[in-house]
Design an enzyme around this catalytic site. Structure first.
Site, mmCIF file in Angstrom:
data_model
loop_
_atom_site.group_PDB
_atom_site.id
_atom_site.type_symbol
_atom_site.label_atom_id
_atom_site.label_comp_id
_atom_site.label_asym_id
_atom_site.label_seq_id
_atom_site.Cartn_x
_atom_site.Cartn_y
_atom_site.Cartn_z
ATOM 1 N N GLU A 118 60.545 -49.227 -78.742
ATOM 2 C CA GLU A 118 60.641 -47.761 -78.739
ATOM 3 C C GLU A 118 60.740 -47.208 -77.324
ATOM 4 O O GLU A 118 61.493 -46.259 -77.067
ATOM 5 C CB GLU A 118 59.449 -47.175 -79.491
ATOM 6 C CG GLU A 118 59.532 -47.419 -80.998
ATOM 7 C CD GLU A 118 58.180 -47.444 -81.694
ATOM 8 O OE1 GLU A 118 57.210 -46.865 -81.149
ATOM 9 O OE2 GLU A 118 58.083 -48.059 -82.767
ATOM 10 N N TYR A 133 49.511 -45.782 -82.074
ATOM 11 C CA TYR A 133 49.225 -47.110 -82.614
ATOM 12 C C TYR A 133 47.729 -47.415 -82.569
ATOM 13 O O TYR A 133 47.221 -48.181 -83.381
ATOM 14 C CB TYR A 133 50.014 -48.172 -81.848
ATOM 15 C CG TYR A 133 51.475 -48.221 -82.229
ATOM 16 C CD1 TYR A 133 51.914 -49.017 -83.286
ATOM 17 C CD2 TYR A 133 52.417 -47.461 -81.548
ATOM 18 C CE1 TYR A 133 53.243 -49.067 -83.637
ATOM 19 C CE2 TYR A 133 53.755 -47.500 -81.898
ATOM 20 C CZ TYR A 133 54.160 -48.300 -82.946
ATOM 21 O OH TYR A 133 55.497 -48.332 -83.301
ATOM 22 N N VAL A 137 68.216 -48.182 -95.250
ATOM 23 C CA VAL A 137 67.441 -47.625 -96.348
ATOM 24 C C VAL A 137 67.116 -46.179 -96.032
ATOM 25 O O VAL A 137 66.610 -45.883 -94.950
ATOM 26 C CB VAL A 137 66.134 -48.420 -96.568
ATOM 27 C CG1 VAL A 137 65.267 -47.751 -97.623
ATOM 28 C CG2 VAL A 137 66.449 -49.850 -96.985
ATOM 29 N N PHE A 138 67.417 -45.281 -96.955
ATOM 30 C CA PHE A 138 67.003 -43.888 -96.797
ATOM 31 C C PHE A 138 65.576 -43.762 -97.320
ATOM 32 O O PHE A 138 65.331 -43.891 -98.517
ATOM 33 C CB PHE A 138 67.927 -42.955 -97.577
ATOM 34 C CG PHE A 138 69.325 -42.844 -96.990
ATOM 35 C CD1 PHE A 138 69.605 -43.306 -95.717
ATOM 36 C CD2 PHE A 138 70.341 -42.269 -97.718
ATOM 37 C CE1 PHE A 138 70.878 -43.210 -95.177
ATOM 38 C CE2 PHE A 138 71.621 -42.150 -97.187
ATOM 39 C CZ PHE A 138 71.894 -42.617 -95.919
#
Length: 395
Positions: A140, A98, A384-385
């Site tokens: 995460e 990040y 969503v792929f």
């Protein structure tokens, strides 16, 4: 939440920054990949980069997050953040990455907006970025902890146990551990990342839904070969090279479009290869003897293009309160509707939770129709792929 100092600055500059986000993200990726070519080679999807979808998804997520902070300052947009965090975790993203994104993103902002980026503006948008980044890092970290792994350590080598040609361009692969130990548990609807080494030495990664129920001795993924320019690098590699005994790197399972517990009514609506998480959910419902009401809607181009068609019918028929509606654009299947899927005539029970997966136009249409029927927006979930280009509209 945003500080009192930052909120009015973000509100005043959001139109200008939002209008320039596409250009900002293009320059951001160009600068980051020049400095860190290994990220494009081994982490980011080169196909999505080539057609610009990843840039659009990043721009949409930043804009959606900023808008959410302004419109609902006391509420964090956890639905949007969870979806992103699960995808990041499946790639093994770590907190230090990040900082790399921050460096190159803000360099691109200054490059595009120039003197408009005053110290006050820079500080306010820096606050937005780190609010979003730190929230994702925390989610995460929790996902890694729940899986019992160190941050980013999500990969293990598996091998293809078998393959089955589902349609002309779709193949299913079963996966197992080479040493014979059981595959790990997952929640129906989740996916894994698959990493393969390509001829140029790149290690490209794609996500594939697990298309069978948890508790089986092997995992199964179903892979549609992506045609076009550029063609799908990983799907093509798997179609051409995937056979029994082929080693592949696979992540532990992630994904937040998961089958809810309980006995409430469900609507599972899919199109094309979007049926794969629904197959896993149905397989689990059958295996556990569920009696909950389940309505299944699937749309496809034709019966020949419909992967797992017979399996889908068998699973729905095995549910005491299962109902199936099939829609094919091309005729030729007895008992199926012709044309595009229409959920406006469905008998929807009160309290139904809907789960959608398929192309974005399909999901937008179905979601809109369901909300028009009185289904709460919070009860309509989707997967969503690929890059989530729907974030700004549906997060």
């Amino acid at each position: 939440m945003l500080s009192e100092q930052a909120a009015p600055v973000i509100r005043a500059t959001l139109p200008a920054v939002g209008g320039a986000l596409d250009e900002i993200t293009k320059r951001f990726y160009a600068g980051m990949f020049e400095a860190h070519p290994e990220l494009l080679r081994d982490l980011f999807n080169r196909g999505n980069q080539a057609i610009g979808d990843q840039s659009k998804a990043l721009a949409g997520s930043i804009a959606a997050f900023a808008v959410a902070l302004l419109e609902n300052p006391d509420t964090r947009p956890d639905v949007m953040l969870s979806r992103i965090a699960h995808k990041h975790a499946s790639l093994g993203v770590t907190a230090d990455q990040y900082k790399i994104v921050h460096e190159h993103l803000f360099a691109a902002i200054v490059e595009v907006l120039g003197e408009a980026v005053t110290p006050e503006v820079a500080q306010a948008w820096d606050e937005v970025y780190w609010l979003m980044a730190n929230a994702l890092i925390a989610i995460e970290a929790r996902l890694y902890q729940e899986q019992g792994v160190e941050a980013g350590q999500v990969w293990h080598q598996m091998e293809i146990a078998g393959r089955h040609e589902e349609t002309a361009d779709i193949v299913s692969f079963t996966l197992r551990h080479p040493d014979g130990r059981p595959v790990s548990a997952f929640r129906p609807g989740q996916y894994v990342s698959v990493q393969v080494e390509l001829p140029d030495g790149a290690h490209q990664i794609r996500q594939y839904s697990l298309s069978n129920a948890p508790g089986r001795p092997e995992w199964r993924i179903t892979v549609k070969r992506v045609e076009g320019d550029p063609a799908g690098e990983v799907s093509s590699w798997l179609h051409e090279n995937g056979k029994a005994g082929t080693p592949v790197n696979v992540s532990i399972p992630f994904g937040d479009l998961v089958l809810p517990e309980g006995d409430g009514p469900l609507l599972l609506a899919s199109a094309g290869i979007g049926s794969t998480p629904m197959i896993a959910m149905l397989d689990h419902l059958v295996e556990t003897g569920s009696t909950r009401p389940v309505t299944v809607v699937h749309a496809d181009r034709s019966p020949l293009s419909h992967a797992h068609a017979e399996e889908l019918r068998r699973l729905v028929e095995s549910l005491p309160q299962g109902a199936l509606q099939l829609w094919y654009e091309a005729p030729g299947e007895s008992g199926a509707h012709e044309g595009r899927a229409d959920v406006t005539t469905l008998d929807l029970p009160e309290g139904v939770h809907a789960y959608l997966c398929g192309p974005l136009p399909f999901m937008r249409a179905v979601r809109g129709d369901l909300i028009g029927r009185g289904v709460a927006a919070a009860d309509v979930h989707y997967e969503v792929f690929g890059p989530d280009l729907w974030l700004g509209a549906a997060a």
